[in-house]
Design a protein around this motif. Structure first.
Motif, PDB file in Angstrom:
ATOM      1  N   ASN A   1      -6.436 -28.504  19.398  1.00 28.38           N
ATOM      2  CA  ASN A   1      -5.827 -29.664  18.738  1.00 28.38           C
ATOM      3  C   ASN A   1      -4.315 -29.797  18.923  1.00 28.38           C
ATOM      4  OD1 ASN A   1      -8.336 -30.346  17.520  1.00 28.38           O
ATOM      5  ND2 ASN A   1      -7.965 -28.757  15.986  1.00 28.38           N
ATOM      6  N   GLU A   2      -3.643 -28.731  19.277  1.00 32.69           N
ATOM      7  CA  GLU A   2      -2.177 -28.737  19.274  1.00 32.69           C
ATOM      8  C   GLU A   2      -1.631 -28.092  20.545  1.00 32.69           C
ATOM      9  OE1 GLU A   2      -0.814 -27.663  14.895  1.00 32.69           O
ATOM     10  OE2 GLU A   2      -2.324 -26.263  15.640  1.00 32.69           O
ATOM     11  N   GLN A   3      -0.386 -28.476  20.872  1.00 34.09           N
ATOM     12  CA  GLN A   3       0.325 -27.835  21.971  1.00 34.09           C
ATOM     13  C   GLN A   3       1.790 -27.733  21.577  1.00 34.09           C
ATOM     14  OE1 GLN A   3      -0.318 -29.531  25.825  1.00 34.09           O
ATOM     15  NE2 GLN A   3       1.210 -28.246  26.789  1.00 34.09           N
ATOM     16  N   TYR A   4       2.383 -26.572  21.844  1.00 31.02           N
ATOM     17  CA  TYR A   4       3.778 -26.331  21.501  1.00 31.02           C
ATOM     18  C   TYR A   4       4.500 -25.684  22.668  1.00 31.02           C
ATOM     19  CZ  TYR A   4       2.340 -26.997  16.658  1.00 31.02           C
ATOM     20  OH  TYR A   4       1.844 -27.516  15.492  1.00 31.02           O
ATOM     21  N   LYS A   5       5.789 -25.970  22.736  1.00 30.87           N
ATOM     22  CA  LYS A   5       6.681 -25.261  23.643  1.00 30.87           C
ATOM     23  C   LYS A   5       7.551 -24.366  22.768  1.00 30.87           C
ATOM     24  CE  LYS A   5      10.401 -26.002  26.973  1.00 30.87           C
ATOM     25  NZ  LYS A   5      11.220 -27.042  27.635  1.00 30.87           N
ATOM     26  N   PHE A   6       7.557 -23.082  23.075  1.00 31.50           N
ATOM     27  CA  PHE A   6       8.296 -22.092  22.288  1.00 31.50           C
ATOM     28  C   PHE A   6       9.245 -21.368  23.226  1.00 31.50           C
ATOM     29  CE2 PHE A   6       8.256 -17.654  20.458  1.00 31.50           C
ATOM     30  CZ  PHE A   6       9.040 -17.935  19.359  1.00 31.50           C
ATOM     31  N   GLU A   7      10.542 -21.434  22.940  1.00 31.32           N
ATOM     32  CA  GLU A   7      11.541 -20.770  23.769  1.00 31.32           C
ATOM     33  C   GLU A   7      12.166 -19.609  23.000  1.00 31.32           C
ATOM     34  OE1 GLU A   7      13.409 -24.204  26.553  1.00 31.32           O
ATOM     35  OE2 GLU A   7      14.030 -24.246  24.442  1.00 31.32           O
TER      36      GLU A   7
ATOM     37  N   PRO B   1       0.020 -18.512  16.484  1.00 31.94           N
ATOM     38  CA  PRO B   1       0.891 -17.824  15.525  1.00 31.94           C
ATOM     39  C   PRO B   1       1.994 -18.767  15.032  1.00 31.94           C
ATOM     40  CG  PRO B   1       0.429 -16.410  17.408  1.00 31.94           C
ATOM     41  CD  PRO B   1      -0.105 -17.784  17.742  1.00 31.94           C
ATOM     42  N   PRO B   2       2.220 -18.821  13.727  1.00 31.60           N
ATOM     43  CA  PRO B   2       3.195 -19.771  13.172  1.00 31.60           C
ATOM     44  C   PRO B   2       4.583 -19.692  13.808  1.00 31.60           C
ATOM     45  CG  PRO B   2       1.893 -18.821  11.413  1.00 31.60           C
ATOM     46  CD  PRO B   2       1.522 -18.088  12.666  1.00 31.60           C
ATOM     47  N   ILE B   3       5.018 -18.508  14.189  1.00 33.62           N
ATOM     48  CA  ILE B   3       6.351 -18.383  14.789  1.00 33.62           C
ATOM     49  C   ILE B   3       6.464 -19.204  16.063  1.00 33.62           C
ATOM     50  CG2 ILE B   3       5.888 -16.288  16.133  1.00 33.62           C
ATOM     51  CD1 ILE B   3       8.764 -15.406  15.262  1.00 33.62           C
ATOM     52  N   MET B   4       5.359 -19.361  16.777  1.00 30.31           N
ATOM     53  CA  MET B   4       5.391 -20.106  18.037  1.00 30.31           C
ATOM     54  C   MET B   4       5.442 -21.612  17.827  1.00 30.31           C
ATOM     55  SD  MET B   4       2.950 -17.871  20.501  1.00 30.31           S
ATOM     56  CE  MET B   4       3.427 -16.208  20.952  1.00 30.31           C
ATOM     57  N   LYS B   5       5.349 -22.050  16.579  1.00 30.96           N
ATOM     58  CA  LYS B   5       5.474 -23.475  16.264  1.00 30.96           C
ATOM     59  C   LYS B   5       6.913 -23.836  15.893  1.00 30.96           C
ATOM     60  CE  LYS B   5       0.717 -23.834  14.574  1.00 30.96           C
ATOM     61  NZ  LYS B   5      -0.145 -24.231  13.447  1.00 30.96           N
ATOM     62  N   ARG B   6       7.803 -22.839  15.891  1.00 26.40           N
ATOM     63  CA  ARG B   6       9.186 -23.052  15.452  1.00 26.40           C
ATOM     64  C   ARG B   6      10.060 -23.721  16.497  1.00 26.40           C
ATOM     65  NH1 ARG B   6      11.502 -17.899  12.362  1.00 26.40           N
ATOM     66  NH2 ARG B   6      13.028 -19.440  11.717  1.00 26.40           N
ATOM     67  N   GLY B   7       9.658 -23.700  17.748  1.00 25.06           N
ATOM     68  CA  GLY B   7      10.449 -24.342  18.791  1.00 25.06           C
ATOM     69  C   GLY B   7      11.345 -23.382  19.541  1.00 25.06           C
ATOM     70  N   ARG B   8      12.449 -22.965  18.918  1.00 21.28           N
ATOM     71  CA  ARG B   8      13.407 -22.085  19.608  1.00 21.28           C
ATOM     72  C   ARG B   8      13.744 -20.886  18.731  1.00 21.28           C
ATOM     73  NH1 ARG B   8      18.048 -24.570  22.581  1.00 21.28           N
ATOM     74  NH2 ARG B   8      19.010 -24.637  20.547  1.00 21.28           N
ATOM     75  N   HIS B   9      14.022 -19.779  19.402  1.00 25.93           N
ATOM     76  CA  HIS B   9      14.122 -18.490  18.735  1.00 25.93           C
ATOM     77  C   HIS B   9      15.093 -17.614  19.526  1.00 25.93           C
ATOM     78  CE1 HIS B   9      11.884 -14.615  17.713  1.00 25.93           C
ATOM     79  NE2 HIS B   9      12.050 -15.157  16.532  1.00 25.93           N
ATOM     80  N   VAL B  10      15.834 -16.763  18.859  1.00 21.32           N
ATOM     81  CA  VAL B  10      16.694 -15.783  19.538  1.00 21.32           C
ATOM     82  C   VAL B  10      16.276 -14.376  19.130  1.00 21.32           C
ATOM     83  CG1 VAL B  10      18.720 -17.255  19.780  1.00 21.32           C
ATOM     84  CG2 VAL B  10      18.489 -15.858  17.741  1.00 21.32           C
ATOM     85  N   LEU B  11      16.386 -13.460  20.056  1.00 18.97           N
ATOM     86  CA  LEU B  11      16.195 -12.035  19.781  1.00 18.97           C
ATOM     87  C   LEU B  11      17.361 -11.284  20.397  1.00 18.97           C
ATOM     88  CD1 LEU B  11      12.381 -11.579  20.530  1.00 18.97           C
ATOM     89  CD2 LEU B  11      13.491 -11.634  18.289  1.00 18.97           C
ATOM     90  N   ILE B  12      17.806 -10.230  19.703  1.00 18.47           N
ATOM     91  CA  ILE B  12      18.944  -9.455  20.175  1.00 18.47           C
ATOM     92  C   ILE B  12      18.519  -8.001  20.345  1.00 18.47           C
ATOM     93  CG2 ILE B  12      21.348  -8.807  19.785  1.00 18.47           C
ATOM     94  CD1 ILE B  12      20.021 -11.562  17.654  1.00 18.47           C
ATOM     95  N   VAL B  13      18.720  -7.476  21.551  1.00 17.31           N
ATOM     96  CA  VAL B  13      18.443  -6.078  21.864  1.00 17.31           C
ATOM     97  C   VAL B  13      19.712  -5.304  21.498  1.00 17.31           C
ATOM     98  CG1 VAL B  13      17.802  -4.443  23.675  1.00 17.31           C
ATOM     99  CG2 VAL B  13      16.939  -6.793  23.751  1.00 17.31           C
ATOM    100  N   VAL B  14      19.689  -4.661  20.332  1.00 14.43           N
ATOM    101  CA  VAL B  14      20.868  -3.964  19.820  1.00 14.43           C
ATOM    102  C   VAL B  14      20.737  -2.475  20.145  1.00 14.43           C
ATOM    103  CG1 VAL B  14      22.235  -3.406  17.765  1.00 14.43           C
ATOM    104  CG2 VAL B  14      21.081  -5.630  17.939  1.00 14.43           C
ATOM    105  N   ARG B  15      21.774  -1.935  20.789  1.00 15.56           N
ATOM    106  CA  ARG B  15      21.811  -0.506  21.134  1.00 15.56           C
ATOM    107  C   ARG B  15      22.926   0.149  20.325  1.00 15.56           C
ATOM    108  NH1 ARG B  15      21.568   1.488  27.281  1.00 15.56           N
ATOM    109  NH2 ARG B  15      20.471  -0.481  27.305  1.00 15.56           N
TER     110      ARG B  15
END
Length: 186
Positions: free
Chosen positions: A103-109, A22-36
């Protein structure tokens, strides 16, 4: 924040082998916020590209050089028009994914934060790249995590680019875990 250990934040690791990453997993680093919100419901975003009844915690990519707390603050402002000091964001988990194909390997945080807001649900609006908001109970987010696991294996081409083909099923394998674990932690 500087490290998960400093904040005694749980860390989770996943390894996936996908035919099409999935393309998002090629982005490297990502934040998500659990908003209540004030009604004790969680605010998730929807996009037209998502399958029906699929939502995700608000968030997005981390610009190279940005600290994760700054990125989370920026994403809240971009996607929900919420302006806060980053000290109100509670770091709750870090997910590290090693994803590969032949063919590829990524680290996604992915760095997960929590925010309890004093805003009423009717005052929150989607902006930036969100097309709508969902206000879900904790049990409804658990149900969403189960729906992620049932997404289609069919390849999709959202951008007219064969290099970015992926299946929602592969996307859902990771995001199912993120949403389930988030509900266990909050």
């Amino acid at each position: 924040f500087n490290s998960c250990r400093e904040h005694r934040m749980p860390e989770y690791s996943f390894n996936y082998q996908f035919t099409h990453i999935p393309p998002i997993m090629k982005r490297g680093r990502h934040v998500l916020i659990v908003v209540r919100d004030t009604e004790n419901k969680f605010i998730l975003g929807s996009k037209k590209i998502y399958p029906p009844y699929i939502y995700r915690f608000v968030g997005g990519g981390i610009t190279p050089g940005d600290e994760v707390g700054i990125a989370a603050k920026r994403e809240l402002e971009e996607e929900l028009k919420i302006r806060i000091d980053e000290k109100y964001l509670k770091p709750i988990a870090k997910f590290t994914v090693q994803v590969s194909n032949t063919n590829e390997q990524y680290k996604f945080e992915t760095f997960l934060f929590a925010l309890t807001t004093a805003l009423r649900p009717d005052t929150l609006t989607a902006s930036d790249d969100l097309d709508g908001l969902a206000h879900l109970t904790k049990e409804e987010v658990f149900e969403l995590a189960r729906r992620y696991k049932k997404l289609s294996n069919d390849l999709v081409d959202l951008w007219g680019d064969k290099e970015r083909l992926f299946s929602w099923s592969d996307y859902g394998k990771f995001y199912s875990e993120v949403h389930r674990i988030a509900m266990e932690l909050v």
